[in-house]
Design a protein around this motif. Structure first.
Motif, PDB file in Angstrom:
ATOM      1  N   ASP A  87     -16.060  31.226  17.351  1.00  0.00           N
ATOM      2  CA  ASP A  87     -16.798  30.884  18.569  1.00  0.00           C
ATOM      3  C   ASP A  87     -15.878  30.341  19.654  1.00  0.00           C
ATOM      4  N   ARG A 143     -19.502  38.255  21.072  1.00  0.00           N
ATOM      5  CA  ARG A 143     -20.450  38.053  19.975  1.00  0.00           C
ATOM      6  C   ARG A 143     -21.822  38.510  20.443  1.00  0.00           C
ATOM      7  N   TYR A 166     -19.237  39.885  15.636  1.00  0.00           N
ATOM      8  CA  TYR A 166     -18.086  39.603  16.489  1.00  0.00           C
ATOM      9  C   TYR A 166     -17.320  40.902  16.719  1.00  0.00           C
TER      10      TYR A 166
END
Length: 189
Positions: free
Chosen positions: A87, A97, A102
């Motif tokens: 993240d 994402r 991802y």
């Protein structure tokens, strides 16, 4: 600016943005600490990118979008750290994402997939393996004047040592290729 990090839009733009912010901050009657903090903690996003290159995350994602669990298994990421790591790469604009999957961004797909001729990660690999640690001793070097690199203590001159070791030579050549890639693209026009 993107989440406190200079965006990576057009070549050279980030330097202009940094210089402009620095000048504005210095000349301001009410300077904000943002720029100082961004520069002072700039090693955080740098090391995150260097670790992702070292683990060949972008090369792995060039095969297609993957789930958190798939990436964790392939790269051997610790269960508690994988989401934070991935993240953070999303927040930096280095990964995308969507629906729990991802994937590379267009830039990371083009420049950080080892299987593409446009790969420029060699210089990042060298920065991670050799250069990053040297900066930890900058204060000592500034105070003593002594070089802080392995090169300074090596018996053979730098290039002799590089050419004597095939693995080191391969790594060095990959780094130089990555470093000159932007210029090569500009020359080709």
């Amino acid at each position: 600016m993107h989440n406190g990090i200079v965006s990576h839009s057009a070549a050279g733009t980030e330097r202009v943005e940094i210089e402009s912010q620095a000048k504005e901050n210095v000349l301001s009657a009410n300077p904000a600490p943002d720029f100082i903090m961004q520069v002072g903690l700039g090693f955080w996003p740098s090391k995150i990118l260097l670790s992702a290159v070292e683990m060949e995350l972008f090369t792995d994602l060039a095969k297609g979008p993957q789930s958190l669990e798939s990436i964790r298994g392939r790269l051997g990421l610790h269960r508690g750290r994988r989401a934070i790591f991935l993240d953070t790469l999303v927040a930096l604009g280095l990964l995308a994402r969507q629906d729990g999957q991802y994937s590379n961004t267009p830039a990371t797909d083009l420049y950080l997939d080892k299987h593409k001729p446009s790969y420029l990660g060699g210089i990042l690999e060298m920065a991670n393996q050799r250069l990053y640690g040297y900066w930890n001793h900058l204060t000592e070097a500034l105070r003593t004047g002594l070089p802080q690199t392995k090169r300074a203590t090596a018996r053979a001159p730098l290039f002799e040592a590089i050419f004597a070791d095939p693995a080191r030579l391969k790594s060095f050549l990959a780094a130089m290729t990555g470093l000159s890639h932007g210029a090569n693209l500009a020359i080709r026009g």
